[in-house]
Design a protein around this motif. Structure first.
Motif, PDB file in Angstrom:
ATOM      1  N   LEU A  48      62.084  65.426   4.153  1.00 27.28           N
ATOM      2  CA  LEU A  48      61.143  66.809   4.321  1.00 27.28           C
ATOM      3  C   LEU A  48      60.263  67.031   5.250  1.00 27.28           C
ATOM      4  O   LEU A  48      59.672  67.876   5.410  1.00 27.28           O
ATOM      5  N   GLN A  49      59.927  65.989   6.059  1.00 26.34           N
ATOM      6  CA  GLN A  49      58.767  65.623   6.602  1.00 26.34           C
ATOM      7  C   GLN A  49      58.896  67.097   7.908  1.00 26.34           C
ATOM      8  O   GLN A  49      57.684  67.645   8.197  1.00 26.34           O
ATOM      9  N   VAL A  50      59.963  67.018   8.341  1.00 24.56           N
ATOM     10  CA  VAL A  50      60.098  68.062   9.680  1.00 24.56           C
ATOM     11  C   VAL A  50      59.492  69.521   8.894  1.00 24.56           C
ATOM     12  O   VAL A  50      58.757  70.158   9.912  1.00 24.56           O
ATOM     13  N   TRP A  51      59.830  70.039   7.945  1.00 25.33           N
ATOM     14  CA  TRP A  51      59.409  71.383   7.428  1.00 25.33           C
ATOM     15  C   TRP A  51      57.787  71.209   7.163  1.00 25.33           C
ATOM     16  O   TRP A  51      57.188  72.206   7.341  1.00 25.33           O
ATOM     17  N   ASN A  52      57.323  70.187   6.789  1.00 25.26           N
ATOM     18  CA  ASN A  52      56.012  70.070   6.488  1.00 25.26           C
ATOM     19  C   ASN A  52      55.099  70.008   7.655  1.00 25.26           C
ATOM     20  O   ASN A  52      53.999  70.612   7.818  1.00 25.26           O
ATOM     21  N   VAL A  53      55.521  69.345   8.595  1.00 21.17           N
ATOM     22  CA  VAL A  53      54.901  69.274  10.001  1.00 21.17           C
ATOM     23  C   VAL A  53      54.908  70.782  10.575  1.00 21.17           C
ATOM     24  O   VAL A  53      53.939  71.211  10.977  1.00 21.17           O
ATOM     25  N   MET A  54      56.197  71.337  10.502  1.00 20.47           N
ATOM     26  CA  MET A  54      56.299  72.724  11.023  1.00 20.47           C
ATOM     27  C   MET A  54      55.248  73.719  10.247  1.00 20.47           C
ATOM     28  O   MET A  54      54.170  74.342  11.143  1.00 20.47           O
ATOM     29  N   SER A  55      55.052  73.426   8.954  1.00 19.40           N
ATOM     30  CA  SER A  55      54.123  74.094   8.267  1.00 19.40           C
ATOM     31  C   SER A  55      52.726  73.996   8.761  1.00 19.40           C
ATOM     32  O   SER A  55      51.939  75.029   8.682  1.00 19.40           O
ATOM     33  N   SER A  56      52.476  72.628   8.836  1.00 15.24           N
ATOM     34  CA  SER A  56      51.035  72.477   8.845  1.00 15.24           C
ATOM     35  C   SER A  56      50.476  72.941  10.310  1.00 15.24           C
ATOM     36  O   SER A  56      49.486  73.219  10.558  1.00 15.24           O
ATOM     37  N   ALA A  57      51.499  72.850  11.335  1.00 14.74           N
ATOM     38  CA  ALA A  57      51.523  73.195  12.727  1.00 14.74           C
ATOM     39  C   ALA A  57      51.099  74.848  12.724  1.00 14.74           C
ATOM     40  O   ALA A  57      50.038  75.448  13.279  1.00 14.74           O
ATOM     41  N   GLY A  58      51.949  75.347  12.036  1.00 13.61           N
ATOM     42  CA  GLY A  58      51.701  76.794  11.805  1.00 13.61           C
ATOM     43  C   GLY A  58      50.217  77.315  11.273  1.00 13.61           C
ATOM     44  O   GLY A  58      49.768  78.299  11.637  1.00 13.61           O
ATOM     45  N   ALA A  59      49.908  76.397  10.333  1.00 11.50           N
ATOM     46  CA  ALA A  59      48.624  76.760   9.592  1.00 11.50           C
ATOM     47  C   ALA A  59      47.267  76.639  10.639  1.00 11.50           C
ATOM     48  O   ALA A  59      46.514  77.224  10.320  1.00 11.50           O
ATOM     49  N   SER A  60      47.676  75.767  11.664  1.00 13.09           N
ATOM     50  CA  SER A  60      46.480  75.700  12.747  1.00 13.09           C
ATOM     51  C   SER A  60      46.433  76.801  13.548  1.00 13.09           C
ATOM     52  O   SER A  60      45.251  77.247  13.856  1.00 13.09           O
ATOM     53  N   ILE A  61      47.633  77.163  13.890  1.00 15.01           N
ATOM     54  CA  ILE A  61      47.695  78.660  14.778  1.00 15.01           C
ATOM     55  C   ILE A  61      47.255  79.720  13.907  1.00 15.01           C
ATOM     56  O   ILE A  61      46.523  80.469  14.443  1.00 15.01           O
ATOM     57  N   LEU A  62      47.549  79.920  12.758  1.00 10.25           N
ATOM     58  CA  LEU A  62      46.958  80.705  11.808  1.00 10.25           C
ATOM     59  C   LEU A  62      45.423  80.849  11.660  1.00 10.25           C
ATOM     60  O   LEU A  62      44.792  81.835  11.936  1.00 10.25           O
ATOM     61  N   ALA A  63      44.712  79.672  11.607  1.00  7.51           N
ATOM     62  CA  ALA A  63      43.641  79.484  11.403  1.00  7.51           C
ATOM     63  C   ALA A  63      42.872  80.043  12.733  1.00  7.51           C
ATOM     64  O   ALA A  63      41.804  80.789  12.526  1.00  7.51           O
ATOM     65  N   VAL A  64      43.636  79.744  13.797  1.00  6.53           N
ATOM     66  CA  VAL A  64      42.617  80.253  14.976  1.00  6.53           C
ATOM     67  C   VAL A  64      43.136  81.806  15.010  1.00  6.53           C
ATOM     68  O   VAL A  64      41.933  82.684  15.423  1.00  6.53           O
ATOM     69  N   GLY A  65      44.196  82.233  14.536  1.00  6.37           N
ATOM     70  CA  GLY A  65      44.057  83.928  14.364  1.00  6.37           C
ATOM     71  C   GLY A  65      43.107  84.465  13.644  1.00  6.37           C
ATOM     72  O   GLY A  65      42.902  85.485  13.753  1.00  6.37           O
ATOM     73  N   TYR A  66      42.937  83.998  12.525  1.00  2.00           N
ATOM     74  CA  TYR A  66      41.582  84.433  11.570  1.00  2.00           C
ATOM     75  C   TYR A  66      40.387  84.115  12.162  1.00  2.00           C
ATOM     76  O   TYR A  66      39.499  84.940  12.010  1.00  2.00           O
ATOM     77  N   ALA A  67      39.907  83.180  13.054  1.00  2.00           N
ATOM     78  CA  ALA A  67      38.848  82.945  13.598  1.00  2.00           C
ATOM     79  C   ALA A  67      38.550  83.961  14.599  1.00  2.00           C
ATOM     80  O   ALA A  67      37.337  84.281  14.884  1.00  2.00           O
ATOM     81  N   LEU A  68      39.515  84.379  15.346  1.00  2.00           N
ATOM     82  CA  LEU A  68      39.097  85.376  16.463  1.00  2.00           C
ATOM     83  C   LEU A  68      38.679  86.600  15.951  1.00  2.00           C
ATOM     84  O   LEU A  68      37.645  87.072  16.627  1.00  2.00           O
ATOM     85  N   PRO A  69      39.003  87.117  14.995  1.00  2.00           N
ATOM     86  CA  PRO A  69      38.454  88.512  14.515  1.00  2.00           C
ATOM     87  C   PRO A  69      36.951  87.989  14.298  1.00  2.00           C
ATOM     88  O   PRO A  69      36.090  89.288  14.705  1.00  2.00           O
ATOM     89  N   LEU A  70      36.628  87.138  13.687  1.00  2.00           N
ATOM     90  CA  LEU A  70      35.297  86.807  13.245  1.00  2.00           C
ATOM     91  C   LEU A  70      34.476  86.909  14.789  1.00  2.00           C
ATOM     92  O   LEU A  70      33.271  87.416  14.792  1.00  2.00           O
ATOM     93  N   VAL A  71      35.006  86.296  15.686  1.00  2.00           N
ATOM     94  CA  VAL A  71      34.457  86.561  16.946  1.00  2.00           C
ATOM     95  C   VAL A  71      34.153  87.765  17.572  1.00  2.00           C
ATOM     96  O   VAL A  71      33.001  88.216  17.756  1.00  2.00           O
ATOM     97  N   TYR A  72      35.314  88.366  17.732  1.00  2.00           N
ATOM     98  CA  TYR A  72      35.211  89.827  18.562  1.00  2.00           C
ATOM     99  C   TYR A  72      34.608  90.801  17.767  1.00  2.00           C
ATOM    100  O   TYR A  72      34.117  91.627  18.315  1.00  2.00           O
ATOM    101  N   LEU A  73      34.976  90.887  16.435  1.00  2.00           N
ATOM    102  CA  LEU A  73      34.309  91.941  15.577  1.00  2.00           C
ATOM    103  C   LEU A  73      32.863  91.647  15.760  1.00  2.00           C
ATOM    104  O   LEU A  73      32.100  92.648  15.695  1.00  2.00           O
ATOM    105  N   VAL A  74      32.324  90.558  15.293  1.00  2.00           N
ATOM    106  CA  VAL A  74      31.136  90.400  15.281  1.00  2.00           C
ATOM    107  C   VAL A  74      30.182  90.644  16.781  1.00  2.00           C
ATOM    108  O   VAL A  74      29.320  91.279  16.895  1.00  2.00           O
ATOM    109  N   TYR A  75      30.852  90.285  17.887  1.00  2.00           N
ATOM    110  CA  TYR A  75      30.508  90.551  19.182  1.00  2.00           C
ATOM    111  C   TYR A  75      30.517  91.951  19.379  1.00  2.00           C
ATOM    112  O   TYR A  75      29.559  92.508  20.000  1.00  2.00           O
ATOM    113  N   SER A  76      31.421  92.912  18.913  1.00  2.00           N
ATOM    114  CA  SER A  76      31.228  94.252  19.031  1.00  2.00           C
ATOM    115  C   SER A  76      30.169  94.859  18.410  1.00  2.00           C
ATOM    116  O   SER A  76      29.744  96.035  18.826  1.00  2.00           O
ATOM    117  N   LEU A  77      29.395  94.223  17.403  1.00  2.42           N
ATOM    118  CA  LEU A  77      28.476  94.652  16.867  1.00  2.42           C
ATOM    119  C   LEU A  77      27.167  94.743  17.868  1.00  2.42           C
ATOM    120  O   LEU A  77      26.305  95.915  17.632  1.00  2.42           O
TER     121      LEU A  77
END
Lengths: 250, 533, 99
Positions: free
Chosen positions: B453-482
């Protein structure tokens, strides 16, 4: 950012509207618009009182569901252990239970009279008298509970490592007493909070804050007090009276 | 030269911490739930890091249990449940109904302080070593066997529940008693309908979990026998009481997001919602039917087969109002004049991902299938599709849509589109493989798994890192807009609704003069008039 | 709206009814009616609760919305009670199964 068709055609815009003539949910020509106790986001004392009463009733619904979880546990365990519950209930003192029920009923009467005295602009002394009477009966209730609880402790009827059951159904009896302490304990906590609320209201009444134009805290506090009474109205028969004809009482 | 608004009406910490203004309270919530989101995300990070390899090599089993428990507790109780209602609901509901504030402003502030207090208890529980029972606190493990800080965490949940109750109470009284003249129920924005339905659930359900976790704490501390079979108690009773709230709780998490989507879709398709009253009533239907399905969490717990059948059937029924919404949003977008601004991207993401999540919920409602899929990653994937693919997308979409109104600033649309894309891709890469892993039998809440089952788990963890970047970005540009964002006009999107009639950011009292409402929101020109159809 | 002021006579009357109800409950419990004991007890308790709600709490004179809210809590309690008990009551109905 794209802009849609001109808004003016479809939506006149509220800021250009004249002040209101009256609407279905808000009243704007209230005689006491400048009562010192009118909060700025309400339009009239009547709206404020009505909102406060509705708010307290919504809160009481949450309290019904809160106690309701315990009643659910009671319902299931009593269905599962009918004989144990009968046997265990017989060891509660029905007389104290009935006295406490009557005490709370009297306190509900005095509470209703307290609200009425504020509604009719009675003298502060009269209002305070009814409120203090309510608190006296509430305290008496707690006093009786103290007597009862002390007795349970002395007879090893508190669930936990020290529980000892002389009768036949030890396991079921322990569950009964767990529920007894949880339900009456939670009720007693609510009573103590109620006494605190009544103290605050009594002080406000003493200072002449309440009359026919403004009595919201008394009304709303009264609703809470009556609710606590209603919970006991159910607790008494469900906890104290199921073993009444079972065998030897206390 | 600053125009007067709620943001500069009073300076200093005291003016914020003792505010009665619903808009400032919404911002207090925004900051605190963002903090909890980061905390919950960190716990998830440890889970996904451990699951990169089949062996339990990063964390031992007990520590891993604490990670997924704290992830669940923080995300459910301290992020998802408050998120949209406490931030967007608090901010917008008075404005949308033409009022100066909620019915009980001081109780609104109190609800925030209660939330913080509950959060503090949970934070202390985490620092002291965490809880390892799962966010579901199942007995008798939680009451008798667990060696972790169950009581602290249970009390944290108990306290925070009152924050939810007070918010719901405020919304209900406000919507009933403080609507502007002419604002009948069927002229209300669908956002308000959604929050009203959510508030009903908050009022009726939250107290039950409050008493349940209190009983868990009491049983653990005092060794009463309510849920412990060794003492004559019934662990299934705990599950009944727990899920009586926790199932409707998931509707607390999704209904507000659906309200957000209704608003966004109308604005960015330049079209009135298709079937307004159906969408409005479907919110109520979800709230009410949602109270009747909790036993689908108990299919394999020892519940009777007949009760299981009833719960299974009613769980199918609850999909119907949800589907009605999806149909109506789709019909709204169809032949609309669609612009793909970032809020609309989140709305599209929501509609697709919520549909997948909802459909997989139907698989799980089928008792026969659930026997195989219960406690596998299929379940984990299902609820993350709803809560992350659905609720969080709704939250982010709403945050972007109303950001100009709340802050008076316009954020970078370029970076917002990038973030939305990263979130969508990252999310699917994280959670779709979990459907497969779960179907293949991977159990949830295990720190190790079979190597195939490792291949599915690796895909999942890789996706999670992309998701984390996706969530971090609004923190940056929304605060910047202030600080550096372009100032926003009252109506940057060309939308309809009372909130777009007042300045961005709004003045403290919202309206100088109480508006008179003569028709509903989102009254765009009918298609016939502009030559379509 | 609670603009309505009730008469003291009404309050004392309700009080009297509540006291009578309490004594009745106690007396009925001393006799063995079998299952019917529960019915009598609950009936009296519900009557007392109704009297307190209608007159002491003033629901009788409140708006229709307040009346609906006041009743709604019990309605949902009923849902919790009946559906949960339907689980326990129907266990063992499936032949050859413990559930």
């Amino acid at each position: 950012m794209s802009n849609g068709p001109s808004r003016a055609e479809h939506y006149p815009g509220p800021l250009h509207n004249p002040p209101v003539k009256g609407g279905e949910a808000r009243k704007h020509h209230a005689p006491h618009a400048h009562h010192p106790k009118l909060q700025h986001h309400f339009d009239s004392m009547e709206q404020q009182l009505d909102a406060s009463i509705l708010g307290m009733w919504v809160f009481l619904v949450t309290e019904i569901m809160f106690f309701g979880g315990l009643f659910m546990a009671y319902l299931m365990y009593r269905w599962a252990n009918p004989d144990a519950f009968q046997e265990a209930s017989a060891h509660l003192d029905k007389t104290w239970g009935m006295i406490n029920t009557l005490v709370l009923i009297v306190s509900s009467l005095t509470m209703a009279m307290a609200v009425r005295s504020a509604q009719t602009s009675a003298k502060p002394k009269t209002q305070v008298m009814w409120l203090v009477l309510t608190m006296v009966f509430g305290t008496a209730f707690l006093g009786v509970k103290y007597i009862e609880y002390s007795d349970k402790f002395a007879h090893h009827l508190v669930p936990g490592p020290n529980f000892q059951w002389p009768g036949q159904y030890a396991s079921g009896a322990e569950i009964f007493y767990s529920l007894y302490f949880c339900m009456t304990g939670l009720h007693a906590v609510h009573m103590i909070i109620g006494l605190g609320i009544m103290t605050v209201i009594a002080v406000m009444a003493w200072r002449g804050k309440f009359d026919a134009h403004y009595f919201t805290p008394v009304e709303v506090g009264g609703l809470y007090w009556h609710f606590v009474d209603i919970v006991w109205i159910f607790l008494f028969p469900l906890l104290y009276l199921i073993g009444a004809h079972y065998g030897a009482g206390h | 030269m600053e125009t007067p608004s709620y943001l500069n009406d009073g300076h200093g910490l005291k003016s914020w911490l003792l505010t009665k203004d619903h808009k400032r309270i919404a911002l207090l919530y925004l900051i605190s739930i963002t903090a909890f989101f980061i905390m919950g995300g960190l716990f998830a990070m440890f889970v996904r890091l451990e699951l990169l390899t089949p062996a339990g090599d990063l964390l031992n089993a007990e520590t891993y249990n604490k990670m997924f428990t704290m992830h669940g507790v923080v995300m459910v109780f301290f992020f998802l449940i408050p998120s949209i209602p406490a931030v967007l609901g608090n901010f917008l509901i008075p404005i949308m109904i033409g009022a100066k504030d909620l019915a009980f402003p001081r109780i609104n502030l109190l609800s925030w302080y209660i939330y913080i207090l509950g959060g503090l208890f949970t934070f202390v529980a985490a620092l002291s070593g965490g809880v390892d029972t799962g966010w579901t606190f199942y007995t008798p493990y939680s009451t008798a066997a667990a060696n972790s800080h169950v009581i602290l965490a249970a009390l944290g949940v108990f306290i925070t529940g009152f924050s939810s109750i007070l918010t719901g109470l405020n919304f209900i009284v406000t919507v009933h008693r403080m609507r502007a003249p002419g604002l009948t129920w069927f002229r209300l924005p669908l956002f308000v309908w959604a929050h009203y339905a959510t508030s009903l659930i908050m009022i009726l359900g939250t107290p039950v979990i409050a008493i349940t976790v209190l009983l868990v704490a009491a049983e653990r501390a005092l060794h009463m026998g309510i849920f412990d079979p060794a003492l004559g108690g019934d662990p299934v009773l705990f599950q009944h009481l727990f899920w009586f709230y926790s199932h409707p709780a998931v509707y607390i998490m999704i209904l507000p997001a659906m309200g957000v989507i209704s608003e966004i879709v109308q604005t960015f398709a330049r079209k009135n919602i298709f079937g307004y009253s159906f969408v409005a009533f479907s919110s109520l239907a979800i709230a009410i039917i949602g109270f009747l399905v909790w036993g689908h969490h108990l299919f394999v717990a020892g519940q009777s087969v007949y009760a299981g059948l009833i719960f299974s059937f009613i769980s199918f029924l609850v999909a119907i109002p949800s589907a009605i919404k999806v149909f109506n949003w789709t019909a709204t977008i169809y032949k609309g004049s669609v612009s793909l601004d970032s809020p609309m991207l989140y709305a599209f993401g929501f509609i697709g991902l919520f549909t997948i999540g909802g459909l997989t919920g139907l698989f799980l409602s089928t008792m026969g299938l659930d026997i195989h899929m219960h406690d596998t990653y299929f379940v984990v994937a299902h609820f993350h599709y709803i809560m992350v693919g659905g609720a969080i997308m709704g939250y982010l979409g709403g945050l972007h849509y109303w950001w100009p109104k709340i802050t008076g600033r316009i954020y970078s649309e370029f970076w917002a589109k990038i973030a939305a894309g990263l979130v969508f891709v990252g999310f699917n890469l994280t959670f779709f493989p979990q459907f497969i892993a779960g179907y293949l039998g991977m159990p949830r809440r295990y720190h190790e798994y079979p190597p195939e089952l490792q291949v599915w788990n690796v895909m999942s963890s890789a996706g999670a890192s992309i998701l984390a970047v996706g969530y971090a970005l609004p923190l940056v540009y929304l605060v910047y807009s202030l600080f550096a964002g372009e100032r926003s006009p009252a109506d940057p999107w060309g939308s309809k609704g009372l909130e777009w009639e007042i300045p961005s950011p709004p003045p403290t009292a919202n309206f100088e003069v109480t508006p008179i409402v003569t028709h509903g929101t989102h009254q765009y020109a009918p298609s016939k008039e502009v030559g379509i159809v | 709206m609670s603009g309505h002021v009730a008469s003291t006579r009404l309050y004392y009357f309700v009080f009297g009814a509540l006291v009578v109800g309490t004594l009745l409950t106690y007396a009925a419990a001393l006799v063995d009616f079998g299952f019917f004991n529960n019915v009598v007890m609950l009936a009296i308790a519900i009557t007392k609760m109704t009297l307190v709600m209608l007159f002491f709490m003033g629901v009788h004179w409140n708006s229709r919305l307040t009346k609906v809210v006041a009743v709604s809590g019990f309605f949902f309690l009923l849902i919790m009670f009946t559906i949960t008990m339907s689980d326990y009551l129907s266990r063992g109905w499936m032949p050859g199964s413990l559930r």
